[in-house]
Write a protein that holds these residues in place. Structure first.
Motif, PDB file in Angstrom:
ATOM      1  N   THR A  52       0.682  -1.395  -0.090  1.00 36.05           N
ATOM      2  CA  THR A  52       0.074   0.059   0.226  1.00 36.05           C
ATOM      3  C   THR A  52       0.803   1.245   0.009  1.00 36.05           C
ATOM      4  N   GLU A  53       2.152   1.286   0.804  1.00 35.06           N
ATOM      5  CA  GLU A  53       2.967   2.497   0.484  1.00 35.06           C
ATOM      6  C   GLU A  53       3.262   2.681  -0.890  1.00 35.06           C
ATOM      7  N   ILE A  54       3.797   1.360  -1.617  1.00 38.80           N
ATOM      8  CA  ILE A  54       4.047   1.525  -3.048  1.00 38.80           C
ATOM      9  C   ILE A  54       3.046   2.125  -3.755  1.00 38.80           C
ATOM     10  N   ALA A  55       1.568   1.794  -3.626  1.00 40.68           N
ATOM     11  CA  ALA A  55       0.498   2.437  -4.233  1.00 40.68           C
ATOM     12  C   ALA A  55       0.540   3.900  -3.976  1.00 40.68           C
ATOM     13  N   HIS A  56       0.995   4.408  -3.046  1.00 39.29           N
ATOM     14  CA  HIS A  56       0.859   6.014  -2.644  1.00 39.29           C
ATOM     15  C   HIS A  56       2.273   6.495  -2.992  1.00 39.29           C
ATOM     16  N   GLN A  84       0.177  -1.475  -8.007  1.00 34.48           N
ATOM     17  CA  GLN A  84       1.614  -1.482  -7.835  1.00 34.48           C
ATOM     18  C   GLN A  84       2.547  -0.881  -8.581  1.00 34.48           C
ATOM     19  N   ARG A  85       2.018   0.117  -9.532  1.00 33.82           N
ATOM     20  CA  ARG A  85       2.560   0.749 -10.475  1.00 33.82           C
ATOM     21  C   ARG A  85       4.063  -0.030 -11.090  1.00 33.82           C
ATOM     22  N   GLY A  86       3.261  -1.157 -11.701  1.00 36.36           N
ATOM     23  CA  GLY A  86       4.300  -2.224 -12.363  1.00 36.36           C
ATOM     24  C   GLY A  86       4.709  -1.930 -13.739  1.00 36.36           C
ATOM     25  N   GLY A  87       3.815  -0.934 -14.395  1.00 33.89           N
ATOM     26  CA  GLY A  87       4.312  -0.495 -15.776  1.00 33.89           C
ATOM     27  C   GLY A  87       3.228   0.482 -16.135  1.00 33.89           C
ATOM     28  N   PRO A  88       3.220   0.931 -17.477  1.00 37.04           N
ATOM     29  CA  PRO A  88       2.386   1.751 -17.988  1.00 37.04           C
ATOM     30  C   PRO A  88       0.928   1.204 -18.210  1.00 37.04           C
ATOM     31  N   LEU A  89      -0.063   1.859 -17.849  1.00 32.22           N
ATOM     32  CA  LEU A  89      -1.475   1.387 -18.299  1.00 32.22           C
ATOM     33  C   LEU A  89      -1.986   1.908 -19.667  1.00 32.22           C
ATOM     34  N   THR A  90      -1.851   1.223 -20.752  1.00 34.43           N
ATOM     35  CA  THR A  90      -2.239   1.902 -22.007  1.00 34.43           C
ATOM     36  C   THR A  90      -3.413   1.006 -22.542  1.00 34.43           C
ATOM     37  N   PRO A  91      -4.190   1.680 -23.519  1.00 37.93           N
ATOM     38  CA  PRO A  91      -4.968   0.799 -24.254  1.00 37.93           C
ATOM     39  C   PRO A  91      -4.386  -0.558 -25.025  1.00 37.93           C
TER      40      PRO A  91
END
Lengths: 201, 201
Positions: free
Chosen positions: A116-120, B176-183
């Motif tokens: 959750t820290e990563i999320a923010h 988790q911001r694991g990569g870009p979210l694209t169409p």
């Protein structure tokens, strides 16, 4: 009274402090949660001054990330996913181990805190991606590449998507508490990811 | 001076206050983040007394959940996933819309706040599951059942697993911001989930 004595060896003393700090951070976040985790609390538990912590880490999030790195042994690069030649069995082994870890009360809260820290926090997310998730993802892709070479996986797969297809549902269900995490669920995710939703003729 | 005048109609006045509170909660969490969101702040923004909020909601998490319910129109049960007869195209439409929403700065922070609170609060998770995620999941499964009837999906699928196979990777990568979210990523997830990782003969 040799040079082996820990207190007379600064590098070793330093490494002992580092391990004590990371262990303390991991234990504490499990006990009090991330919101109440503090550098002061970690320092007290580890028996070091808080300046020692600030000298090495800019924030409690980065301490926690290093605690996970220490626990995963992720820095020595020796880990690899099992490869018995049977991809389905190997992925089930790995996902069942992940399920066991996510269900372990010692790990559940610290891993939720990190996730959750990563999320923010985009900066922590970048550090996580570079130092922990990235190397882990590379091991996963390496196993999938071996399966491609063995003719067990489609050659035109986007391996990043494939990795998220196998691991994403498990992590998402865990983090969002969307249902029980069982070994049977792990198996079903692996089978469904491999076979796909469409009928196979 | 009719009974239509808002201030003379307690039910309508009450509904107006409710909407003002939920709108204020959604806006505020986007501006200050969940940690700094407070009942006092929501009350001030909405122009109501904080006792009004406490009378209806036990916590800021439940206010936020209701704000999402209001925005999703999820309580009237009229929503349904598109069904043009082409499952792949319909799922891509839906996942591309999800990508657009997740990339919208107005939604990103409030949705992160809700997702991470759910990760830490089993009671809120249960309310989310019952009131928002559960009904949404039922709509998704209904669309997959229609595809099964049309012979486009395997009949022995576990539909809960299938739903997480399609939506889990997207949500996991976003959170988790694991990569870009694209169409293109949305399309790739749909294709990979439908076809599976194994080669198709």
């Amino acid at each position: 009274m040799t040079t082996q004595r820990p207190s007379s060896n600064p590098a070793r003393r330093s490494e002992a402090s580092r391990r004590a700090i990371l262990t303390a951070a991991f234990e504490l976040v499990g006990e009090v949660g991330y919101a109440k985790l503090s550098i002061e609390g970690i320092a007290a538990r580890a028996g070091v001054g808080k300046q020692t912590i600030y000298r090495w880490w800019p924030s409690k999030g980065t301490v926690l990330l290093d605690a996970f790195l220490m626990l995963s042994g992720g820095q020595d690069g020796e880990a690899a996913l099992p490869d018995t030649g049977d991809l389905e069995a190997d992925l089930k082994t790995v996902l069942r181990a992940t399920v066991a870890e996510l269900n372990d009360p010692r790990y559940d809260e610290p891993m939720r805190a990190l996730a959750t820290e990563i999320a923010h926090d985009p900066e922590l997310a970048a550090a996580y991606s570079e130092r922990l998730d990235g190397p882990m993802r590379e091991l996963k892709k390496e196993r999938l590449r071996a399966a491609q070479r063995a003719g067990q996986l489609a050659l035109d797969l986007d391996l990043d998507v494939a990795v998220e297809m196998v691991w994403g549902p498990l992590l998402n269900r865990w983090l969002q508490r969307g249902g029980p995490l069982t070994p049977g669920y792990a198996d079903s995710v692996v089978e469904t990811a491999l076979n796909g939703l469409r009928p196979r003729g």
